[in-house]
Design a protein around this motif. Structure first.
Motif, short mmCIF file in Angstrom:
data_model
loop_
_atom_site.label_atom_id
_atom_site.label_comp_id
_atom_site.label_asym_id
_atom_site.label_seq_id
_atom_site.Cartn_x
_atom_site.Cartn_y
_atom_site.Cartn_z
N ALA A 319 -0.20 15.89 -1.09
CA ALA A 319 1.14 15.65 -0.54
C ALA A 319 1.08 14.63 0.59
O ALA A 319 1.96 13.75 0.70
CB ALA A 319 1.74 16.96 -0.05
N VAL A 320 0.08 14.73 1.46
CA VAL A 320 -0.07 13.77 2.56
C VAL A 320 -0.21 12.35 2.01
O VAL A 320 0.42 11.41 2.50
CB VAL A 320 -1.29 14.13 3.43
CG1 VAL A 320 -1.53 13.06 4.50
CG2 VAL A 320 -1.10 15.49 4.11
N ASP A 321 -1.03 12.21 0.99
CA ASP A 321 -1.25 10.90 0.39
C ASP A 321 0.04 10.33 -0.21
O ASP A 321 0.34 9.14 -0.06
CB ASP A 321 -2.33 11.01 -0.68
CG ASP A 321 -2.65 9.67 -1.32
OD1 ASP A 321 -3.08 8.76 -0.61
OD2 ASP A 321 -2.46 9.55 -2.55
N ARG A 322 0.80 11.20 -0.85
CA ARG A 322 2.09 10.77 -1.43
C ARG A 322 3.02 10.26 -0.33
O ARG A 322 3.68 9.23 -0.47
CB ARG A 322 2.72 11.95 -2.16
CG ARG A 322 4.18 11.74 -2.58
CD ARG A 322 4.26 11.00 -3.89
NE ARG A 322 5.65 10.99 -4.36
CZ ARG A 322 6.51 9.98 -4.20
NH1 ARG A 322 6.13 8.89 -3.55
NH2 ARG A 322 7.73 10.05 -4.68
N ILE A 323 3.07 10.98 0.79
CA ILE A 323 3.92 10.60 1.91
C ILE A 323 3.42 9.30 2.55
O ILE A 323 4.20 8.38 2.82
CB ILE A 323 3.95 11.73 2.96
CG1 ILE A 323 4.73 12.93 2.40
CG2 ILE A 323 4.58 11.26 4.27
CD1 ILE A 323 4.54 14.20 3.19
N GLU A 324 2.11 9.21 2.77
CA GLU A 324 1.54 8.03 3.44
C GLU A 324 1.74 6.77 2.62
O GLU A 324 2.13 5.72 3.16
CB GLU A 324 0.04 8.25 3.69
CG GLU A 324 -0.61 7.22 4.59
CD GLU A 324 -1.06 5.96 3.88
OE1 GLU A 324 -1.11 4.90 4.53
OE2 GLU A 324 -1.32 6.02 2.66
N ARG A 325 1.53 6.84 1.31
CA ARG A 325 1.68 5.65 0.46
C ARG A 325 3.12 5.18 0.36
O ARG A 325 3.38 4.02 0.05
CB ARG A 325 1.12 5.94 -0.93
CG ARG A 325 -0.40 5.98 -0.98
CD ARG A 325 -0.93 6.13 -2.39
NE ARG A 325 -0.65 7.45 -2.96
CZ ARG A 325 0.28 7.69 -3.87
NH1 ARG A 325 1.04 6.71 -4.34
NH2 ARG A 325 0.47 8.92 -4.35
N ALA A 326 4.07 6.10 0.60
CA ALA A 326 5.49 5.74 0.51
C ALA A 326 6.07 5.28 1.84
O ALA A 326 7.27 4.99 1.92
CB ALA A 326 6.28 6.94 -0.03
N LEU A 327 5.25 5.21 2.89
CA LEU A 327 5.77 4.73 4.17
C LEU A 327 6.38 3.35 3.99
O LEU A 327 5.82 2.50 3.29
CB LEU A 327 4.64 4.66 5.21
CG LEU A 327 4.12 5.99 5.74
CD1 LEU A 327 2.90 5.76 6.62
CD2 LEU A 327 5.20 6.73 6.54
N PRO A 328 7.54 3.11 4.59
CA PRO A 328 8.19 1.80 4.43
C PRO A 328 7.25 0.65 4.77
O PRO A 328 6.49 0.72 5.74
CB PRO A 328 9.36 1.88 5.41
CG PRO A 328 9.67 3.34 5.50
CD PRO A 328 8.33 4.02 5.42
N LEU A 329 7.31 -0.39 3.99
CA LEU A 329 6.40 -1.53 4.15
C LEU A 329 6.45 -2.09 5.56
O LEU A 329 5.45 -2.56 6.09
CB LEU A 329 6.75 -2.62 3.13
CG LEU A 329 5.86 -3.87 3.12
CD1 LEU A 329 4.42 -3.50 2.79
CD2 LEU A 329 6.39 -4.89 2.13
N ARG A 330 7.62 -2.02 6.20
CA ARG A 330 7.77 -2.62 7.53
C ARG A 330 6.82 -1.97 8.53
O ARG A 330 6.32 -2.63 9.43
CB ARG A 330 9.22 -2.47 8.02
CG ARG A 330 9.51 -3.27 9.27
CD ARG A 330 11.01 -3.41 9.47
NE ARG A 330 11.64 -2.16 9.79
CZ ARG A 330 11.74 -1.67 11.03
NH1 ARG A 330 11.21 -2.35 12.04
NH2 ARG A 330 12.35 -0.53 11.26
#
Length: 336
Positions: A319-330
C-alpha cells in the motif's frame, strides 16, 4: 498483565541484543520511548525493525520542517487509516511540542484554528488516496518535502503494522483519553522532542547492501536511504507467498483507489483457500479487520513470529508503494 501485542511474542528491550538493542537505544535517546509498541512488534525481524525506525527518525525527528507540522501530518495519515493508537500517540506528542491547545482540539475532534495547521492535517489525510489532487499543493515549503513525505509514508507503514499486530489501546485502560494524562505524557517527552537531532545516526544501523539512493523526492537527504532500506526489507516478505498469490496482491493493490474496503469485500480471498494472500491484502488495505482466525489458519509450522511480521510488512508496504508512486509529479520535480 495483558500483552499489548496480537499474535506474536516480541523481544522486550531488556532482553534485546545486537541490532535490535541498538535500535532500542536510539529510540530511548531520540524518540524518548524505549519500548514503543510499534517498534517492539517488529523486534523478531531486526532487518525490518531497523529501517522502520530509520525512516521515522530521519523524516519526523531529524528531517527538515516543523515538528508540529510533521506531527499533524502523522495524525492526518493515522486518521485516514483508522489507527486510533497512532492518532492518540501523536496527539500526545503535540503536547510535547508545546502546542497544547492544538493537541486538545484534535483530541476533541475539532479542526485546528490555525489555517496552516488545518491544511497540513488535511494534506496528511489526503495522502491515503493514491494520486489525490488534494496533495498536489504543498502546505509546507518545497524544501521540507523529504521530511513531510517521509513522515507520511512512514506512518502509512507503521499504522498498518500497529493495526495488524498491536491492540488499539495506547495506554492501559485507554487512560490517554483523559486530558491530564495526555498533557503529562506529552510534557514528559518535551525535552526530547524539542531537542535538535542530527540527521543520519540511524543509517549506521543499516547494512550497506540494504540501502540505496531512494526516491527523487528525498534526493540528497538521509530520508532517501532509509526509505530504500525499508522498501527492500518489506518487499522480501513476498517470498512467503506463491507467485499466484503475489500477483493477486499486486493487482488488487494497484487497482485500489484509497477507499476502505466494504464488509462484503468480494476480492478478499477465503482464509481456508489462500490464507497468506488474505493476510497480505488485509494488512495493505484494512489491517484493523485481521481476525484471530486469519492468523491461526496461516501461522502454522514452519511459520514463526518472524514470518508473520514479514508477511504483514509485505502487505503494508504494498500500500505504501502504491501511494508513493502516485505522488503528484510536481512533488518529485520540485525536489529532484
Amino acid at each position: 498483565m495483558t500483552s499489548p501485542f496480537r499474535y506474536t511474542e516480541p523481544i522486550p528491550p531488556k532482553a534485546a541484543t545486537g541490532r535490535t538493542a541498538a535500535v532500542y537505544e536510539q529510540l530511548a535517546t531520540d524518540f524518548g520511548i524505549e519500548d514503543a509498541s510499534p517498534f517492539v512488534a517488529l523486534s523478531s525481524a531486526p532487518e525490518l525493525l531497523a529501517p522502520t525506525w530509520a525512516l521515522l527518525r530521519e523524516s519526523l525527528i531529524a528531517g527538515n520542517g516543523s515538528r508540529t507540522g510533521k506531527e499533524l501530518a502523522a495524525v492526518g495519515v493515522s486518521r485516514a487509516n483508522k489507527c486510533p493508537f497512532c492518532v492518540d500517540a501523536h496527539t500526545m506528542l503535540l503536547h510535547a511540542t508545546g502546542d497544547h491547545a492544538l493537541a486538545e482540539r484534535l483530541a476533541h475532534g475539532k479542526p485546528p484554528e490555525n489555517e496552516q495547521h488545518a491544511r497540513v492535517l488535511a494534506w496528511g489525510e489526503a495522502t491515503r488516496i493514491p494520486g489525490s489532487p488534494d496533495v498536489s499543493t504543498l502546505p509546507f515549503p518545497a524544501e521540507h518535502t523529504p521530511g513531510y513525505v517521509g513522515t507520511s509514508l512512514s506512518f502509512h507503514f507503521i499504522n498498518r503494522i500497529v493495526s495488524s499486530l498491536v491492540t488499539e489501546n495506547l495506554l492501559p485502560g485507554n487512560v490517554q483519553r483523559f486530558r491530564v494524562v495526555r498533557s503529562l505524557g506529552g510534557r514528559s517527552l518535551a525535552k526530547t522532542v524539542r531537542r535538535r537531532i542530527v540527521p543520519g545516526a540511524s543509517l549506521a544501523l543499516l547494512d550497506e547492501d540494504e540501502t540505496g539512493p531512494g526516491p527523487s523526492w528525498a534526493a540528497g537527504t538521509t530520508v532517501g536511504p532509509a526509505y530504500a532500506a525499508l522498501r527492500r526489507a518489506a518487499t522480501a516478505g513476498a517470498d512467503l507467498l506463491t507467485e499466484a498469490d503475489r500477483t493477486l496482491v499486486r493487482e488488487t493493490v494497484e487497482a485500489w483507489d484509497g477507499t476502505h474496503p466494504p464488509l462484503g469485500w468480494k476480492d478478499l480471498p477465503n482464509r481456508d483457500d489462500r490464507p497468506g494472500a488474505r493476510l497480505a491484502l488485509l494488512a495493505a488495505l484494512a489491517p484493523y479487520r485481521i481476525a484471530d482466525e486469519d492468523v491461526a489458519v496461516w501461522k502454522k509450522p514452519p511459520y514463526t513470529d518472524h514470518c508473520l511480521v514479514h508477511l504483514i510488512a509485505y502487505g503494508a508496504f504494498a500500500a505504501v508503494d502504491r501511494i508513493e508512486r502516485a505522488l503528484p509529479l510536481r512533488i518529485h520535480e520540485e525536489t529532484a
